[in-house]
Design a protein around this motif. Structure first.
Motif, PDB file in Angstrom:
ATOM      1  N   ILE A  82      44.342  18.956  76.142  1.00 40.57           N
ATOM      2  CA  ILE A  82      45.112  20.370  75.576  1.00 40.57           C
ATOM      3  C   ILE A  82      44.589  21.596  76.489  1.00 40.57           C
ATOM      4  CG2 ILE A  82      45.038  21.933  73.442  1.00 40.57           C
ATOM      5  CD1 ILE A  82      44.069  19.748  71.654  1.00 40.57           C
ATOM      6  N   ILE A  83      45.648  21.983  76.886  1.00 43.20           N
ATOM      7  CA  ILE A  83      45.506  23.292  77.700  1.00 43.20           C
ATOM      8  C   ILE A  83      46.010  24.602  76.820  1.00 43.20           C
ATOM      9  CG2 ILE A  83      45.871  22.053  79.909  1.00 43.20           C
ATOM     10  CD1 ILE A  83      48.731  22.607  79.789  1.00 43.20           C
ATOM     11  N   PHE A  84      45.668  25.372  76.972  1.00 41.50           N
ATOM     12  CA  PHE A  84      45.962  26.884  76.341  1.00 41.50           C
ATOM     13  C   PHE A  84      46.696  27.785  77.129  1.00 41.50           C
ATOM     14  CE2 PHE A  84      42.471  24.511  74.342  1.00 41.50           C
ATOM     15  CZ  PHE A  84      42.634  25.031  72.913  1.00 41.50           C
ATOM     16  N   SER A  85      47.798  28.082  76.542  1.00 45.87           N
ATOM     17  CA  SER A  85      48.811  29.001  77.192  1.00 45.87           C
ATOM     18  C   SER A  85      47.904  30.455  77.299  1.00 45.87           C
ATOM     19  CB  SER A  85      49.787  29.474  76.324  1.00 45.87           C
ATOM     20  OG  SER A  85      49.668  29.963  75.268  1.00 45.87           O
ATOM     21  N   ASN A  86      48.219  31.291  78.548  1.00 48.42           N
ATOM     22  CA  ASN A  86      47.682  32.385  78.776  1.00 48.42           C
ATOM     23  C   ASN A  86      48.450  33.676  78.030  1.00 48.42           C
ATOM     24  OD1 ASN A  86      45.728  34.305  80.296  1.00 48.42           O
ATOM     25  ND2 ASN A  86      47.954  34.905  81.457  1.00 48.42           N
ATOM     26  N   THR A  87      48.265  33.446  76.685  1.00 48.35           N
ATOM     27  CA  THR A  87      48.943  34.432  75.828  1.00 48.35           C
ATOM     28  C   THR A  87      47.974  34.971  74.604  1.00 48.35           C
ATOM     29  OG1 THR A  87      49.372  32.433  74.097  1.00 48.35           O
ATOM     30  CG2 THR A  87      51.143  33.385  75.534  1.00 48.35           C
ATOM     31  N   PHE A  88      46.837  34.999  75.085  1.00 48.85           N
ATOM     32  CA  PHE A  88      45.642  35.637  74.363  1.00 48.85           C
ATOM     33  C   PHE A  88      45.758  36.870  73.789  1.00 48.85           C
ATOM     34  CE2 PHE A  88      41.422  37.520  73.612  1.00 48.85           C
ATOM     35  CZ  PHE A  88      40.949  36.856  72.947  1.00 48.85           C
ATOM     36  N   GLY A  89      46.423  37.990  74.625  1.00 52.41           N
ATOM     37  CA  GLY A  89      46.562  39.083  74.098  1.00 52.41           C
ATOM     38  C   GLY A  89      47.925  39.971  74.341  1.00 52.41           C
ATOM     39  N   SER A 131      58.918  42.381  76.805  1.00 45.39           N
ATOM     40  CA  SER A 131      58.654  42.115  75.152  1.00 45.39           C
ATOM     41  C   SER A 131      57.774  41.020  75.045  1.00 45.39           C
ATOM     42  CB  SER A 131      60.031  42.001  74.701  1.00 45.39           C
ATOM     43  OG  SER A 131      60.366  40.579  75.115  1.00 45.39           O
ATOM     44  N   VAL A 132      57.090  41.049  73.892  1.00 42.18           N
ATOM     45  CA  VAL A 132      56.286  39.924  73.420  1.00 42.18           C
ATOM     46  C   VAL A 132      56.990  38.612  73.400  1.00 42.18           C
ATOM     47  CG1 VAL A 132      54.926  38.965  71.357  1.00 42.18           C
ATOM     48  CG2 VAL A 132      54.825  41.403  71.877  1.00 42.18           C
ATOM     49  N   LYS A 133      58.291  38.553  72.992  1.00 37.16           N
ATOM     50  CA  LYS A 133      59.174  37.320  72.959  1.00 37.16           C
ATOM     51  C   LYS A 133      59.040  36.917  74.699  1.00 37.16           C
ATOM     52  CE  LYS A 133      63.064  35.246  71.346  1.00 37.16           C
ATOM     53  NZ  LYS A 133      64.466  35.262  70.729  1.00 37.16           N
ATOM     54  N   ASP A 134      59.511  37.817  75.318  1.00 43.78           N
ATOM     55  CA  ASP A 134      59.880  37.206  76.831  1.00 43.78           C
ATOM     56  C   ASP A 134      58.683  36.959  77.424  1.00 43.78           C
ATOM     57  OD1 ASP A 134      62.442  37.594  76.447  1.00 43.78           O
ATOM     58  OD2 ASP A 134      62.632  39.652  77.205  1.00 43.78           O
ATOM     59  N   GLY A 135      57.371  37.878  77.241  1.00 45.62           N
ATOM     60  CA  GLY A 135      56.161  37.516  77.990  1.00 45.62           C
ATOM     61  C   GLY A 135      55.634  35.979  77.521  1.00 45.62           C
ATOM     62  N   ILE A 136      55.796  35.805  75.987  1.00 47.30           N
ATOM     63  CA  ILE A 136      55.095  34.470  75.564  1.00 47.30           C
ATOM     64  C   ILE A 136      56.047  33.282  76.010  1.00 47.30           C
ATOM     65  CG2 ILE A 136      55.194  32.997  73.631  1.00 47.30           C
ATOM     66  CD1 ILE A 136      53.890  35.543  72.276  1.00 47.30           C
ATOM     67  N   GLU A 192      52.552  40.314  60.376  1.00 53.89           N
ATOM     68  CA  GLU A 192      53.771  40.466  61.247  1.00 53.89           C
ATOM     69  C   GLU A 192      53.811  40.229  62.742  1.00 53.89           C
ATOM     70  OE1 GLU A 192      57.198  40.124  60.335  1.00 53.89           O
ATOM     71  OE2 GLU A 192      56.455  40.230  58.156  1.00 53.89           O
ATOM     72  N   ALA A 193      52.349  40.706  62.956  1.00 53.31           N
ATOM     73  CA  ALA A 193      52.344  40.760  64.493  1.00 53.31           C
ATOM     74  C   ALA A 193      51.953  39.420  64.970  1.00 53.31           C
ATOM     75  CB  ALA A 193      51.228  41.807  64.849  1.00 53.31           C
ATOM     76  N   PHE A 194      51.247  38.525  64.208  1.00 50.51           N
ATOM     77  CA  PHE A 194      50.989  37.226  64.465  1.00 50.51           C
ATOM     78  C   PHE A 194      52.152  36.474  64.312  1.00 50.51           C
ATOM     79  CE2 PHE A 194      46.580  38.320  63.158  1.00 50.51           C
ATOM     80  CZ  PHE A 194      45.901  38.142  64.392  1.00 50.51           C
ATOM     81  N   LYS A 195      52.887  36.640  63.227  1.00 57.32           N
ATOM     82  CA  LYS A 195      54.300  35.966  63.039  1.00 57.32           C
ATOM     83  C   LYS A 195      55.310  36.097  64.497  1.00 57.32           C
ATOM     84  CE  LYS A 195      58.449  35.692  60.290  1.00 57.32           C
ATOM     85  NZ  LYS A 195      59.070  36.330  59.000  1.00 57.32           N
ATOM     86  N   GLU A 196      55.105  37.227  65.086  1.00 57.63           N
ATOM     87  CA  GLU A 196      55.966  37.314  66.011  1.00 57.63           C
ATOM     88  C   GLU A 196      55.811  36.478  67.328  1.00 57.63           C
ATOM     89  OE1 GLU A 196      57.682  40.972  68.603  1.00 57.63           O
ATOM     90  OE2 GLU A 196      55.837  41.260  67.874  1.00 57.63           O
ATOM     91  N   MET A 197      54.239  36.408  67.523  1.00 55.16           N
ATOM     92  CA  MET A 197      53.744  35.501  68.553  1.00 55.16           C
ATOM     93  C   MET A 197      54.016  34.085  68.146  1.00 55.16           C
ATOM     94  SD  MET A 197      50.122  37.213  69.333  1.00 55.16           S
ATOM     95  CE  MET A 197      49.923  36.382  70.678  1.00 55.16           C
ATOM     96  N   ILE A 198      53.897  33.688  66.978  1.00 55.05           N
ATOM     97  CA  ILE A 198      53.975  32.161  66.506  1.00 55.05           C
ATOM     98  C   ILE A 198      55.457  31.877  66.973  1.00 55.05           C
ATOM     99  CG2 ILE A 198      53.665  30.671  64.774  1.00 55.05           C
ATOM    100  CD1 ILE A 198      51.340  32.371  63.622  1.00 55.05           C
ATOM    101  N   VAL A 199      56.297  32.501  66.369  1.00 51.20           N
ATOM    102  CA  VAL A 199      57.830  32.233  66.370  1.00 51.20           C
ATOM    103  C   VAL A 199      58.207  32.203  68.037  1.00 51.20           C
ATOM    104  CG1 VAL A 199      60.130  32.994  65.882  1.00 51.20           C
ATOM    105  CG2 VAL A 199      58.374  33.100  64.180  1.00 51.20           C
ATOM    106  N   ALA A 200      57.718  33.028  68.623  1.00 55.55           N
ATOM    107  CA  ALA A 200      57.975  32.899  70.290  1.00 55.55           C
ATOM    108  C   ALA A 200      57.341  31.804  70.690  1.00 55.55           C
ATOM    109  CB  ALA A 200      57.537  34.426  70.801  1.00 55.55           C
ATOM    110  N   GLY A 201      56.257  31.387  70.575  1.00 59.30           N
ATOM    111  CA  GLY A 201      55.542  30.444  71.070  1.00 59.30           C
ATOM    112  C   GLY A 201      56.015  29.004  70.510  1.00 59.30           C
ATOM    113  N   ILE A 202      56.654  29.012  69.550  1.00 59.68           N
ATOM    114  CA  ILE A 202      57.151  27.717  68.897  1.00 59.68           C
ATOM    115  C   ILE A 202      58.515  27.408  69.574  1.00 59.68           C
ATOM    116  CG2 ILE A 202      58.372  26.450  66.975  1.00 59.68           C
ATOM    117  CD1 ILE A 202      56.266  28.044  65.012  1.00 59.68           C
ATOM    118  N   ASP A 203      59.385  28.536  69.828  1.00 58.63           N
ATOM    119  CA  ASP A 203      60.487  28.432  70.574  1.00 58.63           C
ATOM    120  C   ASP A 203      60.363  28.071  72.227  1.00 58.63           C
ATOM    121  OD1 ASP A 203      62.004  29.087  68.348  1.00 58.63           O
ATOM    122  OD2 ASP A 203      62.136  31.349  68.805  1.00 58.63           O
ATOM    123  N   ALA A 204      59.114  28.653  72.406  1.00 52.84           N
ATOM    124  CA  ALA A 204      58.872  28.362  73.977  1.00 52.84           C
ATOM    125  C   ALA A 204      58.360  26.850  74.103  1.00 52.84           C
ATOM    126  CB  ALA A 204      57.831  29.262  74.568  1.00 52.84           C
ATOM    127  N   GLY A 205      57.938  26.140  73.032  1.00 53.51           N
ATOM    128  CA  GLY A 205      57.634  24.694  73.324  1.00 53.51           C
ATOM    129  C   GLY A 205      56.243  24.276  72.940  1.00 53.51           C
TER     130      GLY A 205
END
Length: 790
Positions: A55-62, A74-79, A126-139
């Motif tokens: 398992i490799i972890f994306s560099n999205t910690f912050g 943006s958060v979405k584009d960064g993720i 809401e902040a966590f949700k934004e990251m999660i949705v973006a991460g799912i969309d990114a794969g």
């Protein structure tokens, strides 16, 4: 769907360490550097895959909205960019026959949640949700919340994941050597809460090395049946070189012990590299062979707040005073939102010896769905006792459970199918325990056998909803002896039947038995003793009634539950408590308990006899000092210390207003500049220091995070500052701290500098020219007092 119970996984290692080695400069953040250099991220991921990471972890910690504020991405584009880099490497591995997964790494938001800070639970969600949705969309295929320290923030994060994705959820928290996070969360509280919320794996990462984490991971393994993982640091970093002090070979030798500890996933955190992961991968066969080592978790009824765990292995008292039924004053307080009175009732019960507090807001025409969560938030800001959510309204129950920080009890369901079908899903979702009342559509049965039958039906239905048997409590219902004398004995029989035949914990509202009779206490305490002998575990009583509490303590001694009569002697053998512990309006008591309104009242009363500075210097500062001493001893935790500081602040506001009215000087001791250095976006520690020092009378000038030296110097010169506080969490920003200190000293040689942060040591602070090294907020106060008071 990934199932962490089916195989053992090798995780990856540090990302920040590798980014430093790949050219990230001092002052640059790992988040933005990764977004701007996706090819470097791919290379790092490839190295970990080659080393054996599953398992490799994306560099999205912050990469959250708080830390990304003001950034051009943006958060979405960064993720999308960063997760995309990991996904590309995963696909390359899959093409070669390697089954590698991508985890969306999510760290703390970097802001304190209420009541410690200003971010609401809903805003965090809401902040966590934004990251999660973006991460799912990114794969991303896994959601991993890591390096968490606040259980309340973790709950918001997990709910955001569970409600917006079906991907597996991993959570790891960072612990100090006292087996607490810096907000006071214990391993037991983490395990209870996370297992209840349905995470797929839980673990410990960062802060400590493999030697220190090993006993904690073994303990965690004994506390949960869920998969467990560990990612220790490679020791501590050298502040000058950034290199960690545990060599790869030493790290691997230590990690071998983990293979036989029942842990399901191993990896590394700060300071570890692909070399460390490769070393662990060499022992994969031993790791796989050790999969059945873990001892089965012993089932038991346990509930918790974020700091305190109550195991019902003794008579456990539930305080009943926060139920407005028959209590006009409490009813009016709920209508008026007089939280001061409500909190005082809670604290009085806690001081009297309650283990759990029942909370009911059922007042006619009161919007319980709106009021209940507000009351829960207020209560958990001043008491660490677990709470019992008492309502028949499913919507109100869910609203309260959602914001409760820990594992609560729901009071209650009954034998009616529609009631169980409405409430059991909520209980299951939030991982609560639940009380089942032995009544149904036909009312309360007269006989013990009939009540037992309803208890069986409740237990069966609870099991069908996936609620563990140990999380079920049966209330056989106390009837009044004045009207239903024969049924009182049936209640006692029913308690015995439930305990002996079903093996389920029992509760009773004891005081109902004496309604309508004179000398109620005599009846209550006798019935209580009889019920305990029949198997009552959780009496719901008024803990302020010493006769009732004495019966509980004596029973625990006589039944050999209270070994060596330890608790009994502690309660009844000690000298009467100090006066400050007995008077709710005593300012020492009010500040210690975090009671804002009562602190205001106490200050105003003192102002009738004493001048402002006497109150500050002889009462308020010593009261805060007492709390600070408790914090340093490890008996007071960060939430309580901050709540005490906020209570003191309310008192200081009264003093300041009086000074202004009388044209007197402000009580500020002096101006202090505080900032997180250039390149570092972590500021929770800095914010805590600001709150504590502000309440000691210092005027805190907070310049924020990622602050360039020039801005700090400018402020120091303009305001003629005598003390600057600098914070840094990342080794990459320590050079910036050194440069800032040099610039401050050049501009104003007599200005003192105090420094702190996870990567700072006393020796390093001295080497870079700091005057004070402060390991925590109280040390910052002591340094400031020395600067301004001499």
């Amino acid at each position: 769907m990934i199932n962490f119970k089916e195989k053992k996984y090798i995780l990856d290692g540090a990302m920040g360490t590798m980014l430093q080695r790949s050219g990230m400069k001092s002052g640059e953040t790992t988040t933005m550097f990764g977004i701007e250099h996706p090819d470097i991220l791919k290379d790092i991921h490839r190295q970990y895959v080659k080393a054996g990471s599953d398992i490799i972890f994306s560099n999205t910690f912050g990469t959250n909205r708080f830390k990304m504020e003001g950034r051009r991405v943006s958060v979405k584009d960064g993720i999308r960019i960063v997760v995309g880099a990991a996904v590309e490497v995963r696909d390359e591995a899959l093409a070669r026959g390697r089954d590698v997964k991508v985890a969306l790494s999510i760290g703390p938001l970097g802001e304190l949640l209420e009541p410690l800070g200003t971010v609401t639970f809903e805003e965090a969600y809401e902040a966590f949700k934004e990251m999660i949705v973006a991460g799912i969309d990114a794969g991303a295929e896994i959601i991993c919340f890591e390096t968490m320290t606040d259980l309340y923030e973790v709950k918001a994060a997990v709910l955001a994941a569970k409600e917006n994705t079906k991907l597996p959820v991993m959570v790891s928290m960072s612990y100090e050597e006292n087996e607490r996070t810096f907000t006071g969360t214990s391993l037991e509280a983490m395990a209870l809460t996370l297992e209840g919320l349905g995470v797929d794996a839980m673990g410990i990462n960062c802060s400590l090395g493999p030697i220190e984490i090993y006993p904690m991971i073994r303990k965690l393994r004994s506390l949960t049946s869920m998969p467990v993982f560990a990612q220790p640091n490679a020791g501590l970093p050298d502040p000058e070189t950034g290199e960690y002090d545990i060599a790869c070979s030493t790290f691997i030798d230590t990690m071998k012990k983990y293979l036989d500890s029942g842990v399901d996933m191993i990896g590394g955190c700060c300071g570890t590299t692909p070399e460390y992961i490769k070393g662990m991968t060499k022992h994969r066969d031993s790791f796989e062979a050790a999969k059945d080592v873990a001892e089965p978790v012993v089932p038991a009824l346990r509930v918790c707040s974020s700091t305190d765990v109550v195991c019902v292995d003794h008579i456990t008292v539930i305080g009943e005073r926060l139920n407005p039924t028959g209590k006009k004053r409490l009813k009016q307080a709920l209508i008026d939102q007089d939280f001061g009175y409500i909190l005082t009732q809670a604290i009085e019960q806690a001081d009297a010896g309650a283990d759990i507090l029942d909370v009911n807001v059922g007042v006619p025409r009161l919007d319980d769905v709106k009021v209940f969560p507000e009351v829960i938030k207020k209560l958990q800001s001043v008491t660490g006792l677990p709470l019992q959510i008492d309502s028949s309204n499913p919507a109100a129950i869910e609203a309260a459970l959602r914001v409760y920080n820990g594992k609560a009890i729901v009071n209650s369901v009954n034998g009616e199918k529609k009631v169980m079908d409405a409430i059991f899903p909520i209980v299951k979702k939030y991982g609560a325990a639940v009380i089942g009342l032995t009544l149904d559509d036909n009312g309360i049965p007269k006989t013990a056998e009939e009540r037992l039958a309803i208890a069986k039906r409740i237990a069966q239905t609870a099991a069908e909803y996936g609620i563990p048997r140990e999380d079920l409590i049966i209330d056989c219902l106390t009837l009044t002896a004045s009207a239903q004398q024969r049924e009182v004995d049936e209640t006692l029989k029913a308690v015995r039947y439930v305990k002996e035949r079903l093996g389920i914990s029992t509760a009773l509202g004891v005081s109902n038995v004496s309604f309508g009779l004179p000398a109620r206490t005599v009846v209550n305490r006798t019935f209580l003793t009889m019920a305990m002998e029949c198997g009552l575990d959780l009496p719901i009583i008024n803990p302020n009634d010493e006769d009732m509490m004495a019966s509980v303590y004596a029973f625990n001694v006589l039944k050999n539950i209270d070994k060596n009569a330890t608790a009994y002697i502690e309660r009844y053998g000690k000298v009467q408590q100090e006066e400050t512990e007995k008077k709710p309006l005593d300012i020492f008591y009010c500040i210690k308990k975090g009671l804002k309104e009562e602190t205001v009242t106490a200050v105003r009363k003192l102002l009738e006899e004493k001048d402002e500075m006497t109150i500050v210097n002889s009462y308020m500062i010593p009261a805060l000092d007492n709390v600070g001493k408790g914090f340093e001893k490890g008996v007071v935790f960060l939430p309580q210390m901050l709540q005490s500081a906020m209570a003191a602040q309310s008192g200081f506001d009264v003093i300041k207003s009086r000074l202004l009215e009388n044209d007197k000087e402000n009580i500020s001791i002096g101006d202090v500049v505080i900032a997180t250095v250039k390149g570092d976006i972590h500021d929770i520690g800095k914010n805590i220091v600001r709150v504590i020092m502000d309440n000691y009378g210092f005027n805190m000038i907070d310049l924020g995070r990622d602050v360039p030296p020039e801005k700090i110097v400018e402020t120091v010169k303009e305001r003629k500052i005598k003390l600057v506080g600098l914070s840094a969490l990342m080794t990459t920003t320590l050079k910036s701290m050194e440069e800032t200190i040099a610039a401050v000293k050049e501009a104003r040689p007599d200005c003192k500098v105090m420094v702190g942060g996870a990567v700072i040591t006393a020796d390093y602070a001295k080497r870079i020219g700091a005057d004070y090294y402060c390991s925590d907020a109280m040390k910052s106060v002591e340094a400031a007092q020395e600067v301004f008071n001499g």
